[in-house]
Design a protein around this motif. Sequence first.
Motif, PDB file in Angstrom:
ATOM      1  N   ALA A 158       0.689  -1.332   0.046  1.00 59.60           N
ATOM      2  CA  ALA A 158      -0.059  -0.028  -0.057  1.00 59.60           C
ATOM      3  C   ALA A 158       0.860   1.252   0.084  1.00 59.60           C
ATOM      4  CB  ALA A 158      -0.770   0.130   1.168  1.00 59.60           C
ATOM      5  N   CYS A 159       2.135   1.242   0.367  1.00 55.79           N
ATOM      6  CA  CYS A 159       2.980   2.402   0.421  1.00 55.79           C
ATOM      7  C   CYS A 159       4.405   1.944  -0.408  1.00 55.79           C
ATOM      8  CB  CYS A 159       3.177   3.003   1.645  1.00 55.79           C
ATOM      9  SG  CYS A 159       4.180   4.368   1.621  1.00 55.79           S
ATOM     10  N   SER A 160       5.242   1.169   0.224  1.00 58.68           N
ATOM     11  CA  SER A 160       6.457   1.001  -0.387  1.00 58.68           C
ATOM     12  C   SER A 160       6.294   0.223  -1.373  1.00 58.68           C
ATOM     13  CB  SER A 160       7.331   0.292   0.799  1.00 58.68           C
ATOM     14  OG  SER A 160       6.822  -1.134   0.922  1.00 58.68           O
ATOM     15  N   GLY A 161       5.273  -0.545  -1.682  1.00 59.30           N
ATOM     16  CA  GLY A 161       5.240  -1.288  -3.031  1.00 59.30           C
ATOM     17  C   GLY A 161       4.604  -0.259  -4.225  1.00 59.30           C
ATOM     18  N   LEU A 192      13.843  -3.419  -5.821  1.00 66.05           N
ATOM     19  CA  LEU A 192      14.594  -4.192  -6.287  1.00 66.05           C
ATOM     20  C   LEU A 192      13.975  -5.655  -6.833  1.00 66.05           C
ATOM     21  CD1 LEU A 192      17.817  -4.806  -6.950  1.00 66.05           C
ATOM     22  CD2 LEU A 192      17.901  -5.987  -4.900  1.00 66.05           C
ATOM     23  N   SER A 193      13.164  -6.061  -6.210  1.00 67.96           N
ATOM     24  CA  SER A 193      12.350  -7.214  -6.605  1.00 67.96           C
ATOM     25  C   SER A 193      11.362  -6.664  -7.751  1.00 67.96           C
ATOM     26  CB  SER A 193      11.370  -7.677  -5.428  1.00 67.96           C
ATOM     27  OG  SER A 193      10.448  -6.879  -5.019  1.00 67.96           O
ATOM     28  N   LEU A 194      10.738  -5.470  -7.616  1.00 67.30           N
ATOM     29  CA  LEU A 194       9.868  -4.958  -8.644  1.00 67.30           C
ATOM     30  C   LEU A 194      10.498  -4.848  -9.918  1.00 67.30           C
ATOM     31  CD1 LEU A 194       7.515  -2.775  -6.674  1.00 67.30           C
ATOM     32  CD2 LEU A 194       7.082  -4.977  -7.284  1.00 67.30           C
ATOM     33  N   LEU A 195      11.587  -4.336  -9.707  1.00 66.78           N
ATOM     34  CA  LEU A 195      12.599  -4.091 -11.005  1.00 66.78           C
ATOM     35  C   LEU A 195      12.546  -5.339 -12.054  1.00 66.78           C
ATOM     36  CD1 LEU A 195      14.256  -2.033 -12.719  1.00 66.78           C
ATOM     37  CD2 LEU A 195      16.107  -2.686 -11.152  1.00 66.78           C
ATOM     38  N   LYS A 196      12.865  -6.422 -11.247  1.00 70.98           N
ATOM     39  CA  LYS A 196      13.119  -7.617 -12.030  1.00 70.98           C
ATOM     40  C   LYS A 196      11.868  -7.832 -12.646  1.00 70.98           C
ATOM     41  CE  LYS A 196      16.656  -9.245  -8.574  1.00 70.98           C
ATOM     42  NZ  LYS A 196      16.812 -10.613  -7.767  1.00 70.98           N
ATOM     43  N   ALA A 197      10.690  -7.842 -11.985  1.00 69.95           N
ATOM     44  CA  ALA A 197       9.687  -8.317 -12.616  1.00 69.95           C
ATOM     45  C   ALA A 197       8.932  -7.296 -13.740  1.00 69.95           C
ATOM     46  CB  ALA A 197       8.383  -8.311 -11.401  1.00 69.95           C
ATOM     47  N   MET A 198       9.599  -6.053 -13.576  1.00 69.70           N
ATOM     48  CA  MET A 198       9.163  -5.199 -14.725  1.00 69.70           C
ATOM     49  C   MET A 198       9.986  -5.332 -15.853  1.00 69.70           C
ATOM     50  SD  MET A 198       8.200  -1.930 -12.155  1.00 69.70           S
ATOM     51  CE  MET A 198       7.877  -0.850 -13.339  1.00 69.70           C
ATOM     52  N   GLY A 199      10.872  -6.305 -15.941  1.00 68.10           N
ATOM     53  CA  GLY A 199      11.829  -6.526 -17.166  1.00 68.10           C
ATOM     54  C   GLY A 199      13.056  -5.697 -16.864  1.00 68.10           C
ATOM     55  N   LEU A 308      -0.069  -3.089  -9.346  1.00 66.36           N
ATOM     56  CA  LEU A 308       1.155  -3.865  -8.843  1.00 66.36           C
ATOM     57  C   LEU A 308       0.540  -5.079  -8.268  1.00 66.36           C
ATOM     58  CD1 LEU A 308       3.678  -3.640  -6.803  1.00 66.36           C
ATOM     59  CD2 LEU A 308       2.399  -2.321  -5.269  1.00 66.36           C
ATOM     60  N   LEU A 309      -0.696  -5.304  -7.631  1.00 58.67           N
ATOM     61  CA  LEU A 309      -0.904  -6.565  -7.044  1.00 58.67           C
ATOM     62  C   LEU A 309      -1.195  -7.626  -8.192  1.00 58.67           C
ATOM     63  CD1 LEU A 309      -3.886  -5.439  -4.712  1.00 58.67           C
ATOM     64  CD2 LEU A 309      -1.515  -6.031  -4.092  1.00 58.67           C
ATOM     65  N   LYS A 316       4.604 -13.970  -9.478  1.00 61.48           N
ATOM     66  CA  LYS A 316       5.061 -14.566  -8.061  1.00 61.48           C
ATOM     67  C   LYS A 316       6.133 -13.783  -7.474  1.00 61.48           C
ATOM     68  CE  LYS A 316       3.247 -18.972  -9.830  1.00 61.48           C
ATOM     69  NZ  LYS A 316       2.561 -18.366 -10.831  1.00 61.48           N
ATOM     70  N   ILE A 317       6.188 -12.666  -7.455  1.00 66.24           N
ATOM     71  CA  ILE A 317       7.111 -12.072  -6.611  1.00 66.24           C
ATOM     72  C   ILE A 317       7.076 -12.035  -4.968  1.00 66.24           C
ATOM     73  CG2 ILE A 317       7.941  -9.313  -6.106  1.00 66.24           C
ATOM     74  CD1 ILE A 317       6.578  -8.471  -8.452  1.00 66.24           C
ATOM     75  N   ALA A 318       8.513 -12.395  -4.903  1.00 66.41           N
ATOM     76  CA  ALA A 318       8.669 -12.779  -3.355  1.00 66.41           C
ATOM     77  C   ALA A 318       8.744 -11.393  -2.545  1.00 66.41           C
ATOM     78  CB  ALA A 318      10.007 -13.335  -3.438  1.00 66.41           C
ATOM     79  N   PRO A 319       8.131 -11.712  -1.379  1.00 68.56           N
ATOM     80  CA  PRO A 319       7.873 -10.547  -0.594  1.00 68.56           C
ATOM     81  C   PRO A 319       9.171 -10.072   0.129  1.00 68.56           C
ATOM     82  CG  PRO A 319       7.090 -12.576   0.617  1.00 68.56           C
ATOM     83  CD  PRO A 319       7.428 -12.885  -0.656  1.00 68.56           C
ATOM     84  N   ILE A 320       9.014  -8.884   0.387  1.00 70.58           N
ATOM     85  CA  ILE A 320      10.604  -8.373   1.337  1.00 70.58           C
ATOM     86  C   ILE A 320      10.537  -9.058   2.819  1.00 70.58           C
ATOM     87  CG2 ILE A 320      10.382  -6.093  -0.083  1.00 70.58           C
ATOM     88  CD1 ILE A 320       9.339  -4.793   2.385  1.00 70.58           C
ATOM     89  N   PRO A 321      11.577  -8.826   3.304  1.00 73.34           N
ATOM     90  CA  PRO A 321      11.674  -9.471   4.843  1.00 73.34           C
ATOM     91  C   PRO A 321      10.946  -8.628   5.447  1.00 73.34           C
ATOM     92  CG  PRO A 321      14.017  -9.336   3.916  1.00 73.34           C
ATOM     93  CD  PRO A 321      12.916  -8.497   2.996  1.00 73.34           C
ATOM     94  N   VAL A 322       9.738  -9.454   6.393  1.00 73.17           N
ATOM     95  CA  VAL A 322       9.276  -8.490   7.595  1.00 73.17           C
ATOM     96  C   VAL A 322       9.589  -9.000   8.950  1.00 73.17           C
ATOM     97  CG1 VAL A 322       7.209  -7.995   5.877  1.00 73.17           C
ATOM     98  CG2 VAL A 322       7.262 -10.077   7.195  1.00 73.17           C
TER      99      VAL A 322
END
Length: 350
Positions: A158-161, A192-199, A308-309, A316-322
């Motif tokens: 909802a924010c960082s994503g 970093l995780s989104l960048l990969k998914a966006m090509g 984004l969702l 199948k983007i892996a979540p960031i550590p929480v």
Amino acid sequence: MKSFQVTAFHQPLTEVDRPTPELTGSQVLIRVKAAGVCHSDLHLWEGGYELGHGRKPLSLKDRGVSLPLTMGHETVGEIVAAGPDARDAKIGDIALVYPWIGCGKCDVCKAGDENMCLKPRFLGVYCDGGYADELIVPHPRYLLSLAGLDPVTAAPYACSGVTTYSALKKLDFCLDSAIVIFGAGGLGLMALSLLKAMGGKGAIMVDIDAKKREAAMAAGALGAVDGAAPDALEQLAAKAGAPIRGALDLVGNAQTAQLGFDCLTKGGKLVMVGLFGGGAPWALPLIPIKAITIQGSYVGNLRETQELLDLVRAKKIAPIPVTKLPFAKANQALNDLQAGKLVGRAVLTP
């Protein structure tokens, strides 16, 4: 309704119990399952932003933020009740709350960019947010289904994503080459995780914290650089192996802004997201000489949040550590974030 509120700036949050208000119109009541603790919450808690160059700090009170305030703009909850006009609300659904709500009446809102509204009703900023066991959302359209996603790890979307997703879209012209990302905390790992998914080809991560640089490398960064190193600029050039056309500053202080500017080639673009504080450090003649674009990016709109969702599910983007903490430890979460002890995101849960 139990909540943890800012009742005085710089002071511990106060636990407050009050009756749950009766729902009216299109309002929807959710039972909170997860609430992310964002760096922006620190600024709310502290009461403002440093502007640098001897300027008076930007007061949140002057921007219309009033106390007491229940923070929390990264919220997931179960829909448990709805007002008479909330016909699209599905009782029992688990949903991500879109918090960047505008007035709904101006041209900006009508165009779908409520996050840019001049009369905002942002949940957790101008209105009560998710540091509570219940939250009232003004309309079902701000509740996005999380079917198939974990509430705790999805809350930061909802924010960082959406913030990093929207910012990366502003760099889409150069994602086929290595970009530089400043800040390897929750936002940086998300980017970093989104960048990969966006090509995108990937990113060189810059952070002064060795543990965060290690986390970035473990998450697949092309390289990691200590921003405080005297040869940081030379390291970035060497690791990129080609002219750097894009940089994303998720920190937003004078040092990262300067290094972000300096590392770019002619025609490059620096997108600024971080709100750490300070004043602009750039030599003005170099902006036209290098033909640099400096663009701010503020969270993202509702459409981008749904995009984004959809991307998270499709790729199948892996979540960031929480780090999960009970609501009763909200003050600890803020202190740990302020001290730089967290890797990824702290998420409060019932």
